[in-house]
Scaffold this motif. Structure first.
Motif, PDB file in Angstrom:
ATOM      1  N   ILE A 290       0.838  -1.206   0.000  1.00  0.00           N
ATOM      2  CA  ILE A 290       0.000   0.000   0.000  1.00  0.00           C
ATOM      3  C   ILE A 290       0.869   1.250   0.000  1.00  0.00           C
ATOM      4  O   ILE A 290       0.606   2.223  -0.725  1.00  0.00           O
ATOM      5  CB  ILE A 290      -0.945  -0.010   1.218  1.00  0.00           C
ATOM      6  CG1 ILE A 290      -1.990  -1.105   1.060  1.00  0.00           C
ATOM      7  CG2 ILE A 290      -1.611   1.356   1.402  1.00  0.00           C
ATOM      8  CD1 ILE A 290      -2.884  -1.299   2.273  1.00  0.00           C
ATOM      9  N   ASP A 291       1.920   1.218   0.798  1.00  0.00           N
ATOM     10  CA  ASP A 291       2.830   2.363   0.868  1.00  0.00           C
ATOM     11  C   ASP A 291       3.462   2.642  -0.495  1.00  0.00           C
ATOM     12  O   ASP A 291       3.535   3.804  -0.938  1.00  0.00           O
ATOM     13  CB  ASP A 291       3.906   2.083   1.912  1.00  0.00           C
ATOM     14  CG  ASP A 291       4.866   3.250   2.071  1.00  0.00           C
ATOM     15  OD1 ASP A 291       4.404   4.406   2.155  1.00  0.00           O
ATOM     16  OD2 ASP A 291       6.095   3.009   2.072  1.00  0.00           O
TER      17      ASP A 291
ATOM     18  N   GLU B  12      -5.367  -4.564   7.544  1.00  0.00           N
ATOM     19  CA  GLU B  12      -5.792  -4.979   8.881  1.00  0.00           C
ATOM     20  C   GLU B  12      -4.796  -4.426   9.892  1.00  0.00           C
ATOM     21  O   GLU B  12      -3.731  -5.013  10.113  1.00  0.00           O
ATOM     22  CB  GLU B  12      -5.857  -6.500   8.971  1.00  0.00           C
ATOM     23  CG  GLU B  12      -6.860  -7.133   8.030  1.00  0.00           C
ATOM     24  CD  GLU B  12      -6.913  -8.638   8.177  1.00  0.00           C
ATOM     25  OE1 GLU B  12      -7.414  -9.127   9.210  1.00  0.00           O
ATOM     26  OE2 GLU B  12      -6.438  -9.335   7.261  1.00  0.00           O
ATOM     27  N   CYS B  13      -5.157  -3.313  10.495  1.00  0.00           N
ATOM     28  CA  CYS B  13      -4.240  -2.643  11.422  1.00  0.00           C
ATOM     29  C   CYS B  13      -3.895  -3.526  12.617  1.00  0.00           C
ATOM     30  O   CYS B  13      -2.786  -3.461  13.157  1.00  0.00           O
ATOM     31  CB  CYS B  13      -4.859  -1.331  11.908  1.00  0.00           C
ATOM     32  SG  CYS B  13      -5.145  -0.135  10.567  1.00  0.00           S
ATOM     33  N   GLY B  14      -4.855  -4.347  13.033  1.00  0.00           N
ATOM     34  CA  GLY B  14      -4.612  -5.203  14.190  1.00  0.00           C
ATOM     35  C   GLY B  14      -3.566  -6.271  13.963  1.00  0.00           C
ATOM     36  O   GLY B  14      -3.078  -6.876  14.919  1.00  0.00           O
ATOM     37  N   LYS B  15      -3.197  -6.534  12.694  1.00  0.00           N
ATOM     38  CA  LYS B  15      -2.221  -7.572  12.401  1.00  0.00           C
ATOM     39  C   LYS B  15      -0.840  -6.999  12.069  1.00  0.00           C
ATOM     40  O   LYS B  15       0.047  -7.738  11.637  1.00  0.00           O
ATOM     41  CB  LYS B  15      -2.703  -8.432  11.224  1.00  0.00           C
ATOM     42  CG  LYS B  15      -3.894  -9.322  11.559  1.00  0.00           C
ATOM     43  CD  LYS B  15      -4.272 -10.198  10.379  1.00  0.00           C
ATOM     44  CE  LYS B  15      -3.173 -11.169  10.030  1.00  0.00           C
ATOM     45  NZ  LYS B  15      -3.558 -12.073   8.917  1.00  0.00           N
ATOM     46  N   LEU B  16      -0.671  -5.696  12.285  1.00  0.00           N
ATOM     47  CA  LEU B  16       0.650  -5.105  12.056  1.00  0.00           C
ATOM     48  C   LEU B  16       1.595  -5.481  13.197  1.00  0.00           C
ATOM     49  O   LEU B  16       1.181  -5.590  14.355  1.00  0.00           O
ATOM     50  CB  LEU B  16       0.549  -3.582  11.962  1.00  0.00           C
ATOM     51  CG  LEU B  16      -0.083  -3.004  10.686  1.00  0.00           C
ATOM     52  CD1 LEU B  16      -0.275  -1.502  10.821  1.00  0.00           C
ATOM     53  CD2 LEU B  16       0.772  -3.322   9.467  1.00  0.00           C
TER      54      LEU B  16
ATOM     55  N   PHE C 252       3.541  -0.900  13.122  1.00  0.00           N
ATOM     56  CA  PHE C 252       2.824   0.180  13.806  1.00  0.00           C
ATOM     57  C   PHE C 252       3.640   1.470  13.793  1.00  0.00           C
ATOM     58  O   PHE C 252       3.122   2.558  13.517  1.00  0.00           O
ATOM     59  CB  PHE C 252       2.522  -0.225  15.253  1.00  0.00           C
ATOM     60  CG  PHE C 252       1.281  -1.056  15.386  1.00  0.00           C
ATOM     61  CD1 PHE C 252       0.054  -0.575  14.940  1.00  0.00           C
ATOM     62  CD2 PHE C 252       1.330  -2.308  15.972  1.00  0.00           C
ATOM     63  CE1 PHE C 252      -1.102  -1.343  15.074  1.00  0.00           C
ATOM     64  CE2 PHE C 252       0.186  -3.078  16.107  1.00  0.00           C
ATOM     65  CZ  PHE C 252      -1.026  -2.599  15.654  1.00  0.00           C
ATOM     66  N   GLU C 253       4.921   1.337  14.103  1.00  0.00           N
ATOM     67  CA  GLU C 253       5.768   2.531  14.171  1.00  0.00           C
ATOM     68  C   GLU C 253       5.880   3.210  12.817  1.00  0.00           C
ATOM     69  O   GLU C 253       5.831   4.441  12.716  1.00  0.00           O
ATOM     70  CB  GLU C 253       7.151   2.126  14.688  1.00  0.00           C
ATOM     71  CG  GLU C 253       7.148   1.641  16.130  1.00  0.00           C
ATOM     72  CD  GLU C 253       8.510   1.133  16.574  1.00  0.00           C
ATOM     73  OE1 GLU C 253       9.444   1.178  15.727  1.00  0.00           O
ATOM     74  OE2 GLU C 253       8.654   0.692  17.727  1.00  0.00           O
ATOM     75  N   ARG C 254       6.032   2.420  11.761  1.00  0.00           N
ATOM     76  CA  ARG C 254       6.150   3.005  10.420  1.00  0.00           C
ATOM     77  C   ARG C 254       4.837   3.639   9.966  1.00  0.00           C
ATOM     78  O   ARG C 254       4.826   4.740   9.394  1.00  0.00           O
ATOM     79  CB  ARG C 254       6.581   1.937   9.416  1.00  0.00           C
ATOM     80  CG  ARG C 254       8.013   1.456   9.621  1.00  0.00           C
ATOM     81  CD  ARG C 254       8.367   0.386   8.585  1.00  0.00           C
ATOM     82  NE  ARG C 254       9.730  -0.074   8.735  1.00  0.00           N
ATOM     83  CZ  ARG C 254      10.785   0.514   8.175  1.00  0.00           C
ATOM     84  NH1 ARG C 254      10.618   1.610   7.441  1.00  0.00           N
ATOM     85  NH2 ARG C 254      12.001   0.033   8.359  1.00  0.00           N
ATOM     86  N   ALA C 255       3.735   2.917  10.191  1.00  0.00           N
ATOM     87  CA  ALA C 255       2.432   3.422   9.747  1.00  0.00           C
ATOM     88  C   ALA C 255       2.055   4.710  10.485  1.00  0.00           C
ATOM     89  O   ALA C 255       1.449   5.612   9.908  1.00  0.00           O
ATOM     90  CB  ALA C 255       1.369   2.351   9.955  1.00  0.00           C
TER      91      ALA C 255
END
Length: 548
Positions: free
Chosen positions: A386-387, A409-413, A418-421
């Motif tokens: 996506i990035d 799915e944010c919960g599966k990062l 998490f830090e990058r997003a």
């Protein structure tokens, strides 16, 4: 090319005139002799036309009949042999016959050499149909199979480490033919000869299957992938032959060739059996493929085909893979993991293409999420794709960016994800906020789990202490009981010893001694019995009555 001698027979071979002597020709050929006897020599022209004789080949026949010097080559030998066979130029007609000379040339000059055999087979393609009943094609095939069995490298060099190639040694058999390293390639022979030859070679089981596959793959590249587009009919026939010759064994064929073959079989509208055959082979080893292999399917057709125009075919292949392994055992779990990672890699590769449309990316992303479900623990691969897509498509609106990110799915990062997003300015603000919220929730859940774990650990330790103290009380009670038993036992022993001592000290009366002297008291009557120890109960003394 016309003969310089006087003749009385005029024949045109594809526009080239030949002047022959009837008598000389009849002396060499039983067929011509028969035609002359029936006065039907004009039929000779029809025979030559049916044999599709070319002027160069017929000139060799004319020189032989005239007794002039001639020279055979591997290019012309099969055609000359065909003419000699049909004109009856054999030993029955003459001891110096053309059929015998051509056979001798084949045996001593052609068959000992791989290249000469290939060249003769290729050049005599049209004549072999006329010689089907003779079995000459089988002789050529057997000659080539024997050479390839001795040294399979004649079919091509496998891609191996240099050490493995240098260590290769041919079969230790007596060499009956010449090995020419600048050899003619087998794939240059016509398809109508190549297929039956390869079938015969496969059935012989004398050539390693890896070399069979190598030759077939080379044939596909030459006659299907690299030929002109105008020859679609021939290419369709070739790709169907290639499919029939390739084995189904997993890992023998490169994924790249299988993907190319599937794409061309669809483009050339090959038979459904052909297309399904390539699809099955791909499904068996999709986990061995690379993202660039999947890109082959997504490309359009033609030399300038680029981009990702055919996403549906990629989705079909991935779906077919899961259908194929649906009823397999648990050993295929590793295949699912590899295909899930392959899908992420392909999505990343496609995302970098500026020509990839938003809808196509979303379709690929949804497919990737589906194949990763329950297989991969983290969705970092989808986030990276996506990035990259947002980077190569900076013109997207906020709503379009949300459409792209709906598969994330944010919960599966992972923690790194998490830090990058959270710092990614290309992501929509709502997605960043969602990432931060999910991250905080996960941190809270993690802390709660740790606290709960610590409390459970403390409770377990307290329970262990209680159990230990109760065990100690029980042990103390048991010790007291044992101690009481020991005291009672000791008292019992002491009391018994005292009684024993008292009984030992008891003396015989004087009267008793007198009676002993008189002999009235025997030893048995004077015996004493020691009663058992009775610590608690006092026994009455028994009266002893003496008899005199």
């Amino acid at each position: 090319m016309s003969a310089s001698y006087v003749s009385d027979l005029h024949i045109n071979v594809k526009g080239v005139p030949f002047h022959l002597c009837k008598e000389m020709l009849a002396k060499r050929s039983s067929k011509v002799s028969s035609l002359l006897e029936r006065n039907e020599i004009d039929e000779l022209r029809l025979i030559l036309r049916d044999l599709e004789v070319d002027p160069e080949t017929f000139e060799l026949v004319a020189r032989f009949c005239n007794g002039s010097e001639f020279k055979f080559t591997s290019d012309t030998i099969v055609s000359v042999l065909c003419i000699a066979y049909y004109l009856g130029m054999n030993e029955e007609q003459s001891s110096n016959n053309l059929l015998g000379k051509t056979s001798e040339f084949l045996e001593h000059r052609v068959f000992p050499s791989w290249s000469e055999t290939i060249n003769a087979l290729r050049s005599g393609d049209k004549s072999f149909d006329k010689l089907a009943d003779v079995g000459l094609v089988d002789v050529f095939f057997d000659s080539l199979i024997e050479k390839a069995s001795y040294d399979p490298r004649l079919l091509g060099e496998l891609i191996k480490n240099r050490a493995e190639t240098d260590d290769y040694r041919p079969n230790p058999r007596r060499r009956l033919f010449v090995i020419d390293w600048k050899s003619e390639d087998l794939i240059t022979i016509p398809l109508r000869l190549y297929e039956p030859f390869m079938i015969r070679a496969i059935k012989s089981r004398s050539i390693p299957v890896e070399y069979i596959v190598l030759s077939v793959c080379k044939y596909a590249k030459k006659w299907v992938f690299d030929t002109e587009e105008s020859l679609s009919g021939q290419k369709r026939e070739a790709i169907e032959v290639v499919e029939r010759l390739l084995p189904y064994q997993r890992g023998l064929i490169s994924c790249e060739l299988l993907f190319e073959s599937l794409k061309h079989s669809i483009w050339l509208e090959a038979s459904s059996e052909c297309q399904n055959g390539f699809m099955i082979r791909i499904c068996k080893q999709l986990d061995m493929a690379k993202s660039t292999d999947l890109k082959i399917l997504s490309r359009g057709y033609g030399e300038k085909a680029e981009g990702f125009e055919n996403i549906e075919l990629v989705k079909t292949v991935v779906k077919s893979f899961y259908t194929y392994y649906a009823n397999e055992d648990s050993e295929t779990v590793s295949h699912f993991v590899k295909v899930a990672k392959l899908s992420e890699e392909f999505l990343f590769l496609a995302a970098s293409e500026a020509s990839l449309k938003l809808e196509a990316f979303v379709e690929l992303a949804e497919m990737t999420v589906a194949v990763s479900q329950g297989i991969l623990s983290y969705s970092d691969g989808i986030y990276r794709a996506i990035d990259v897509f947002l980077e190569s498509h900076r013109y997207l609106t906020e709503s379009e960016k949300m459409e792209v990110c709906k598969v994330l799915e944010c919960g599966k990062l992972s923690q790194e994800g998490f830090e990058r997003a959270a710092k990614n300015q290309k992501l929509p603000l709502r997605i960043v906020v969602n990432v931060l919220c999910v991250s905080q929730l996960q941190i809270r859940d993690t802390v709660a789990k740790e606290i709960k774990g610590m409390e459970e650990k403390v409770d377990e330790e307290e329970e262990e202490e209680i159990e230990v103290s109760s065990d100690e009380d029980e042990m103390e009670k048991m010790s007291n009981k044992l101690l009481g038993l020991e005291i009672e036992n000791d008292e019992c022993v002491v009391h018994r010893r005292k009684n024993m001592k008292k009984k030992k000290k008891k003396k015989i009366s004087v009267w008793g001694q007198v009676k002993r002297k008189f002999g009235c008291l025997n030893s048995s009557s004077s015996s004493y019995s020691v009663d058992a120890c009775t610590c608690d109960v006092k026994k009455k003394k028994k009266k002893i009555h003496h008899h005199y």
